[in-house]
Design a protein around this motif. Structure first.
Motif, PDB file in Angstrom:
ATOM      1  N   ILE A 113      58.196  85.272   4.584  1.00  0.00           N
ATOM      2  CA  ILE A 113      58.334  85.060   6.025  1.00  0.00           C
ATOM      3  C   ILE A 113      58.875  86.316   6.692  1.00  0.00           C
ATOM      4  O   ILE A 113      58.457  86.701   7.785  1.00  0.00           O
ATOM      5  N   HIS A 114      59.821  86.965   6.015  1.00  0.00           N
ATOM      6  CA  HIS A 114      60.429  88.188   6.560  1.00  0.00           C
ATOM      7  C   HIS A 114      60.260  89.328   5.560  1.00  0.00           C
ATOM      8  O   HIS A 114      61.223  89.787   4.944  1.00  0.00           O
ATOM      9  N   PRO A 115      59.032  89.806   5.363  1.00  0.00           N
ATOM     10  CA  PRO A 115      58.808  90.850   4.355  1.00  0.00           C
ATOM     11  C   PRO A 115      59.534  92.149   4.669  1.00  0.00           C
ATOM     12  O   PRO A 115      59.777  92.958   3.773  1.00  0.00           O
ATOM     13  N   GLU A 116      59.903  92.337   5.941  1.00  0.00           N
ATOM     14  CA  GLU A 116      60.631  93.558   6.298  1.00  0.00           C
ATOM     15  C   GLU A 116      62.051  93.551   5.742  1.00  0.00           C
ATOM     16  O   GLU A 116      62.669  94.618   5.574  1.00  0.00           O
ATOM     17  N   GLN A 117      62.571  92.362   5.444  1.00  0.00           N
ATOM     18  CA  GLN A 117      63.904  92.253   4.848  1.00  0.00           C
ATOM     19  C   GLN A 117      63.750  92.239   3.327  1.00  0.00           C
ATOM     20  O   GLN A 117      63.991  91.244   2.658  1.00  0.00           O
ATOM     21  N   ARG A 118      63.335  93.358   2.805  1.00  0.00           N
ATOM     22  CA  ARG A 118      62.939  93.429   1.398  1.00  0.00           C
ATOM     23  C   ARG A 118      64.130  93.188   0.478  1.00  0.00           C
ATOM     24  O   ARG A 118      65.164  93.819   0.606  1.00  0.00           O
ATOM     25  N   GLU A 119      63.925  92.279  -0.480  1.00  0.00           N
ATOM     26  CA  GLU A 119      64.920  92.021  -1.511  1.00  0.00           C
ATOM     27  C   GLU A 119      64.415  92.439  -2.878  1.00  0.00           C
ATOM     28  O   GLU A 119      65.081  92.223  -3.885  1.00  0.00           O
ATOM     29  N   VAL A 120      63.225  93.032  -2.918  1.00  0.00           N
ATOM     30  CA  VAL A 120      62.635  93.387  -4.199  1.00  0.00           C
ATOM     31  C   VAL A 120      63.352  94.605  -4.783  1.00  0.00           C
ATOM     32  O   VAL A 120      63.868  95.468  -4.061  1.00  0.00           O
ATOM     33  N   LEU A 121      63.395  94.655  -6.109  1.00  0.00           N
ATOM     34  CA  LEU A 121      64.046  95.752  -6.816  1.00  0.00           C
ATOM     35  C   LEU A 121      63.197  97.018  -6.701  1.00  0.00           C
ATOM     36  O   LEU A 121      62.031  97.037  -7.080  1.00  0.00           O
ATOM     37  N   THR A 122      63.794  98.072  -6.185  1.00  0.00           N
ATOM     38  CA  THR A 122      63.088  99.346  -6.071  1.00  0.00           C
ATOM     39  C   THR A 122      63.760 100.447  -6.887  1.00  0.00           C
ATOM     40  O   THR A 122      63.112 101.415  -7.265  1.00  0.00           O
ATOM     41  N   ASP A 123      65.046 100.316  -7.168  1.00  0.00           N
ATOM     42  CA  ASP A 123      65.777 101.355  -7.897  1.00  0.00           C
ATOM     43  C   ASP A 123      66.082 100.852  -9.305  1.00  0.00           C
ATOM     44  O   ASP A 123      67.152 100.288  -9.571  1.00  0.00           O
ATOM     45  N   LEU A 124      65.135 101.058 -10.217  1.00  0.00           N
ATOM     46  CA  LEU A 124      65.308 100.581 -11.593  1.00  0.00           C
ATOM     47  C   LEU A 124      66.462 101.298 -12.281  1.00  0.00           C
ATOM     48  O   LEU A 124      67.195 100.691 -13.065  1.00  0.00           O
ATOM     49  N   ASP A 125      66.629 102.581 -11.994  1.00  0.00           N
ATOM     50  CA  ASP A 125      67.725 103.330 -12.616  1.00  0.00           C
ATOM     51  C   ASP A 125      69.073 102.703 -12.269  1.00  0.00           C
ATOM     52  O   ASP A 125      69.921 102.493 -13.148  1.00  0.00           O
ATOM     53  N   ALA A 126      69.280 102.400 -10.990  1.00  0.00           N
ATOM     54  CA  ALA A 126      70.553 101.823 -10.566  1.00  0.00           C
ATOM     55  C   ALA A 126      70.747 100.444 -11.185  1.00  0.00           C
ATOM     56  O   ALA A 126      71.860 100.088 -11.587  1.00  0.00           O
ATOM     57  N   ALA A 127      69.670  99.654 -11.262  1.00  0.00           N
ATOM     58  CA  ALA A 127      69.770  98.312 -11.840  1.00  0.00           C
ATOM     59  C   ALA A 127      70.144  98.386 -13.316  1.00  0.00           C
ATOM     60  O   ALA A 127      71.013  97.635 -13.790  1.00  0.00           O
ATOM     61  N   CYS A 128      69.499  99.280 -14.050  1.00  0.00           N
ATOM     62  CA  CYS A 128      69.807  99.409 -15.482  1.00  0.00           C
ATOM     63  C   CYS A 128      71.211  99.965 -15.691  1.00  0.00           C
ATOM     64  O   CYS A 128      71.904  99.565 -16.641  1.00  0.00           O
ATOM     65  N   ASP A 129      71.633 100.867 -14.833  1.00  0.00           N
ATOM     66  CA  ASP A 129      73.007 101.371 -14.924  1.00  0.00           C
ATOM     67  C   ASP A 129      74.006 100.240 -14.712  1.00  0.00           C
ATOM     68  O   ASP A 129      75.036 100.160 -15.405  1.00  0.00           O
ATOM     69  N   TYR A 130      73.719  99.357 -13.758  1.00  0.00           N
ATOM     70  CA  TYR A 130      74.611  98.228 -13.512  1.00  0.00           C
ATOM     71  C   TYR A 130      74.704  97.341 -14.748  1.00  0.00           C
ATOM     72  O   TYR A 130      75.797  96.956 -15.174  1.00  0.00           O
ATOM     73  N   VAL A 131      73.560  97.021 -15.323  1.00  0.00           N
ATOM     74  CA  VAL A 131      73.554  96.172 -16.526  1.00  0.00           C
ATOM     75  C   VAL A 131      74.278  96.872 -17.671  1.00  0.00           C
ATOM     76  O   VAL A 131      75.072  96.258 -18.394  1.00  0.00           O
ATOM     77  N   ARG A 132      74.036  98.158 -17.833  1.00  0.00           N
ATOM     78  CA  ARG A 132      74.678  98.930 -18.919  1.00  0.00           C
ATOM     79  C   ARG A 132      76.199  98.927 -18.754  1.00  0.00           C
ATOM     80  O   ARG A 132      76.933  98.886 -19.750  1.00  0.00           O
ATOM     81  N   ASN A 133      76.662  98.939 -17.522  1.00  0.00           N
ATOM     82  CA  ASN A 133      78.102  98.998 -17.262  1.00  0.00           C
ATOM     83  C   ASN A 133      78.761  97.619 -17.255  1.00  0.00           C
ATOM     84  O   ASN A 133      79.960  97.515 -16.997  1.00  0.00           O
TER      85      ASN A 133
END
Length: 370
Positions: A113-133
């Motif tokens: 409904i609001h595709p401009e309010q993107r919640e999709v993951l775009t920064d895989l590096d940051a996501a993996c760093d978060y999980v690693r930490n």
């Protein structure tokens, strides 16, 4: 191998009449439509109450004022765009913003409904760093949208990165494509090779399937499941209980049984979330509990493994039992770890669609360890 064509314009659905399209026009001004030739071929167009039709074809009742766009307050658990961390041991990657079809009861329809309010993951590096930490995270769910709408190369990039984090043991892929378009698996040998490579004896790849009605279990769908299982994937199924689709004990019992026959573990039956547009598909909690219990009575222990639960903002709340006066809930998993296992005994309310509708809690106590 056959590749079904996607249909994004409801006016191109051959089974709908001009009158149908006229009635649905206001719905299409608010909500999106998407399906494909394969899934639409499962609809019995002579039956206006056909359950497959209800899953994929809009209803004018979707415009009824009810619910919220983010009924489980997912955004409050978003630590990065497209990365949720609600439960201690689980991270959720919203890695895809595409689906093989738009379920009419979708709880994340806000993404479309609001595709401009993107919640999709775009920064895989940051996501993996978060999980690693965060060494407490031992499993990651790749979903969206639909995890299998990602290309195999993109999926492998994500999975290979996660396999490089020692404390991540389980990788889950959330998908309805085994129902909507099993050719996604049948046409892609590289996907199966990727599963063989990364689904290891001590840390598996799980596919969280979304069979909602037994008629979705076609021969080609079963073949796709069989190939994933032979490649080393583990399959589990979760679905909401939906009005006019699987809110009949015979239908739900058949679903449980057929899942167990094909080696797919029944995992969750969800109470339909009170999301905007979902009122025509929602079943009151206590009615859902009775349907669920009667369906389980038709199954072996392997068929009755699914838990009836609500994905509430505060956690997964399981409906455990009912008496003449009370209904008993338990936090199967809570966002606050101290709440996990806590039991709430509430005064029954046959009009309740959600945990918040139970105003009177008779008793709350910590579950005792046996």
């Amino acid at each position: 191998m056959h590749t079904p064509q996607y249909i994004n314009d409801i006016n191109k659905v051959p089974g709908l009449t001009g009158r149908d399209l006229e009635q649905l026009a206001p719905v299409m001004d608010t909500f999106e439509f998407r399906s494909n030739e394969y899934y639409l071929s499962l609809v019995n167009w002579d039956d206006p109450d056909d359950p497959i039709r209800r899953i994929i074809i809009p209803s004018v009742q979707e415009l009824d004022q009810w619910g919220r766009l983010d009924a489980s307050n997912e955004q409050s658990y978003s630590v990065l765009p497209g990365l949720q961390h609600k439960y201690v041991s689980t991270a959720v990657f919203l890695a895809s913003d595409a689906c093989g079809g738009f379920c009419r009861y979708c709880f994340r329809k806000r993404l479309f409904i609001h595709p401009e309010q993107r919640e999709v993951l775009t920064d895989l590096d940051a996501a993996c760093d978060y999980v690693r930490n965060h060494p407490e995270i031992n499993n990651v769910l790749i979903t969206g949208g639909d995890g299998l709408m990602l290309s195999t190369s993109r999926l492998e990039k994500i999975i290979s990165r996660l396999r490089g984090i020692d404390h991540v043991k389980i990788i889950r892929i959330g998908t309805k494509l085994l129902s909507y378009s099993p050719y996604r698996v049948l046409n892609d040998q590289e996907l199966l090779e990727m599963v063989k490579k990364y689904s290891l004896p001590d840390k598996r790849i799980y596919f969280m399937t979304h069979y909602t009605h037994p008629r979705e279990m076609t021969d080609v769908s079963l073949e796709a499941c069989d190939r994933l299982i032979k490649a080393g994937g583990i399959l589990c199924n979760q679905t909401p209980m939906l009005r006019g689709v699987n809110d009949d004990p015979q239908v739900l019992g058949e679903l449980f049984n057929r899942l167990s026959y094909m080696g797919v573990a029944p995992y969750y039956i969800f109470i339909c979330r009170p999301t905007v547009g979902n009122k025509p598909y929602a079943v009151p909690v206590e009615e859902a509990f009775n349907v669920y219990q009667n369906a389980r009575s038709m199954c072996s222990g392997l068929g009755k493994r699914a838990k009836l639960a609500m994905s509430h903002a505060s956690g997964k709340i399981e409906a455990l039992a009912m008496t003449d006066e009370n209904i008993i809930f338990r936090y199967h998993r809570a966002a606050d770890p101290d709440e996990s296992g806590k039991v709430h005994i509430c005064t029954r309310n046959p009009r309740a669609y959600w945990f918040d509708d139970y105003k009177e809690i008779v008793e709350t106590y910590e579950q005792q360890e046996g």
